[in-house]
Motif scaffolding. Structure first.
Motif, mmCIF file in Angstrom:
data_model
loop_
_atom_site.group_PDB
_atom_site.id
_atom_site.type_symbol
_atom_site.label_atom_id
_atom_site.label_comp_id
_atom_site.label_asym_id
_atom_site.label_seq_id
_atom_site.Cartn_x
_atom_site.Cartn_y
_atom_site.Cartn_z
ATOM 1 N N ASP A 1 36.185 33.114 22.832
ATOM 2 C CA ASP A 1 37.345 33.704 23.469
ATOM 3 C C ASP A 1 38.578 32.914 23.039
ATOM 4 N N PRO A 2 39.501 33.499 22.226
ATOM 5 C CA PRO A 2 40.622 32.735 21.701
ATOM 6 C C PRO A 2 41.618 32.291 22.756
ATOM 7 N N ASP A 3 41.653 32.952 23.914
ATOM 8 C CA ASP A 3 42.621 32.575 24.946
ATOM 9 C C ASP A 3 42.067 31.527 25.898
ATOM 10 N N GLY A 4 40.855 31.061 25.643
ATOM 11 C CA GLY A 4 40.267 30.075 26.539
ATOM 12 C C GLY A 4 39.528 30.759 27.661
ATOM 13 N N ALA A 5 38.664 29.967 28.319
ATOM 14 C CA ALA A 5 37.786 30.564 29.318
ATOM 15 C C ALA A 5 38.566 31.201 30.455
ATOM 16 N N GLY A 6 39.745 30.662 30.754
ATOM 17 C CA GLY A 6 40.542 31.162 31.868
ATOM 18 C C GLY A 6 40.834 32.646 31.752
ATOM 19 N N ALA A 7 40.994 33.091 30.508
ATOM 20 C CA ALA A 7 41.350 34.486 30.307
ATOM 21 C C ALA A 7 40.259 35.429 30.810
ATOM 22 N N ARG A 8 39.008 34.914 30.813
ATOM 23 C CA ARG A 8 37.902 35.768 31.258
ATOM 24 C C ARG A 8 38.076 36.195 32.711
ATOM 25 N N GLU A 9 38.684 35.275 33.499
ATOM 26 C CA GLU A 9 38.808 35.588 34.909
ATOM 27 C C GLU A 9 39.926 36.588 35.180
ATOM 28 N N ARG B 1 50.483 44.945 25.791
ATOM 29 C CA ARG B 1 50.914 44.426 27.088
ATOM 30 C C ARG B 1 49.766 44.216 28.060
ATOM 31 N N ARG B 2 48.713 44.989 27.888
ATOM 32 C CA ARG B 2 47.665 44.899 28.915
ATOM 33 C C ARG B 2 46.895 43.577 28.800
ATOM 34 N N LYS B 3 46.411 43.121 29.945
ATOM 35 C CA LYS B 3 45.678 41.849 29.994
ATOM 36 C C LYS B 3 44.277 42.040 29.436
ATOM 37 N N MET B 4 43.748 40.975 28.836
ATOM 38 C CA MET B 4 42.392 41.048 28.281
ATOM 39 C C MET B 4 41.377 40.724 29.371
ATOM 40 N N ARG B 5 40.267 41.416 29.338
ATOM 41 C CA ARG B 5 39.158 41.050 30.232
ATOM 42 C C ARG B 5 37.935 40.828 29.356
ATOM 43 N N TRP B 6 37.441 39.590 29.345
ATOM 44 C CA TRP B 6 36.354 39.240 28.424
ATOM 45 C C TRP B 6 34.996 39.479 29.047
#
Ligand SMILES: Nc1ncnc2c1ncn2[C@@H]1O[C@H](COP(=O)(O)OP(=O)(O)OP(=O)(O)O)[C@@H](O)[C@H]1O
Ligand SMILES: [Mg+2]
Length: 397
Positions: free
Chosen positions: A375-383, A221-226
């Motif tokens: 990053d498999p979720d796309g760059a947006g996930a990093r933010e 459930r927790r969000k990823m932080r890249w």
């Protein structure tokens, strides 16, 4: 679009005899021939339904073929429809046609050869059908992915609330059996005390299992932080912590320096912790124990490994190992609930990576994991910064 649906083809010519000529050639039960006698009419038709191709007479009064084509290209809704110009190919027209020499555009010189017209149209029709098929498949895939996502979320929410709600009654069982055992005191014989002890041990074990289930469900459930993660440093810290928390052991630890990965630092820490804890635990009875952390291959799919020379396991059961609560060793000898590797697998999956193992009985074990360099979720996930680390701290060995 279904495969047996008729395909729309737009014929544009101001002269009825021009339209008739095209209709005679393209007479096919699979085609629905639609007429337009001006550029404006053509645009109106195109906006109304989907066409596989437009046959466009160049010389028309008012809006000519080129202007019509330009209007088509300017309209986002219809700009991808292929155009075949029907032209007398004057010098001037040849010059203009060059400008259209890109994408799905073709031309036929008047008087056109019926066979050429037929086969050119057939090519665009095939392309149109293929595209429609791909579109349908993509929509179906997207629908399935959404369904799967929703089902997963439901399952996670279910397992979370089940594990959560199970804790309270369990605490009651544990608490009241303790109170009862104390109240009864010397009225209980040794066997009675043993039974109470067993009730408490079982409820405590179940509470541990629930905690592990909760950790697993929180992990998803927790969000990823890249970020860039220093795995070597992480491994050093984990081993230092292991040494601090346990009686001194003669164990050699080899950590390859400078290994980094792109991923979520908290999640990778949890995975590495579980692998190194296992290596520590399953070398517990080994003289000259050695644990190694290193990298086997580099980008695009770096593969890292944790290797030990401990008790190992029988490869026959390797496929079970990463499932929750699967254990191959006796809990009295090597305590644990069997959730560590399930956690490792989830962490890797969330990174778009994977994990696997190799071993032989009494010959040590190697656990591999890969974290793709992207990053498999796309760059947006990093933010998307995670707000908190939801996982419980590492469990005791
Ligand atoms: N390094 C290893 N050497 C030999 N067997 C291992 C090793 N790591 C894992 N295993 C086998 O895989 C099983 C599952 O490992 P996992 O980490 O999931 O559970 P655990 O260590 O038993 O318990 P937990 O991690 O929940 O405390 C272990 O019980 C053991 O049988
Ligand atoms: Mg473990």
């Amino acid at each position: 679009m279904k495969t047996d649906d008729k395909v729309n083809i737009l014929l544009v010519d101001d002269r009825p005899e021009g339209l008739l000529a095209m209709e005679a050639v393209l007479d096919d039960p699979g085609y629905n021939l639609v007429r337009a006698q001006s550029g404006y009419e053509a645009i109106a038709q195109l906006l109304g339904r989907e066409f596989a191709v437009v046959l466009l007479d160049v010389q028309m009064p008012g809006m000519d073929g080129f202007q019509t084509a330009m209007a088509i290209r300017d309209n986002e809704k219809i700009r991808d429809v292929p155009v075949i110009f029907i032209t007398a190919i004057s010098k001037e027209e040849r010059y203009v046609l060059k400008g259209y020499d890109v994408g799905a555009v073709d031309y036929l010189v008047k008087p056109f050869d019926p066979h050429t017209l037929k086969s050119k149209v057939a090519v665009f029709v095939r392309l149109f059908k293929k595209n429609a098929q791909i579109k349908t498949q993509a929509e179906e895939l997207q629908r399935l992915a959404q369904e799967l996502h929703a089902m997963n979320q439901e399952l996670e929410a279910f397992s979370y609330s089940v594990s959560h709600d199970l804790r309270a009654p369990l605490r009651s069982i544990d608490g009241f059996s303790q109170v009862l055992a104390e109240d009864l005191g010397d009225k209980l014989d040794a066997q009675g005390h043993d039974y109470f002890q067993r009730i408490r041990a079982a409820s405590q074990k179940m509470s541990e299992l629930i905690d592990d289930l909760l950790s697993l469900s929180r992990l998803s459930r927790r969000k990823m932080r890249w970020e860039e993660v220093d795995l070597s440093r992480m491994a050093e810290d984990i081993v230092a912590e292991l040494r601090r928390a346990h009686p001194p052991r003669d164990m050699k630890v080899l950590i390859e320096p400078g290994l980094t990965a792109q991923g979520d630092g908290n999640l990778l820490q949890i995975a590495l912790q579980n692998l190194l804890h296992n290596a520590w635990k399953f070398t517990g009875q080994k003289e000259g124990a050695t644990v190694e952390f290193g990298r086997m291959s580099e980008a695009p799919e770096p593969v890292y490994f944790v290797r030990d020379n401990g008790v190992g396991f029988d490869m026959t059961f390797v496929s079970k190992l990463f499932g929750a609560f699967q254990r191959l060793h006796d809990a009295r000898e090597f305590p644990g609930t069997g959730v560590g590797l399930a956690i490792v697998q989830r962490v890797m999956r969330r990174h778009g990576g994977r994990c696997w193992a190799e071993s032989a009985l009494d010959q040590g074990a190697t656990f591999f994991f890969s974290v793709p360099a992207v990053d498999p979720d796309g760059a947006g996930a990093r933010e998307e910064a995670s707000r908190s680390v939801l996982l419980a701290p590492a469990r005791p060995l």
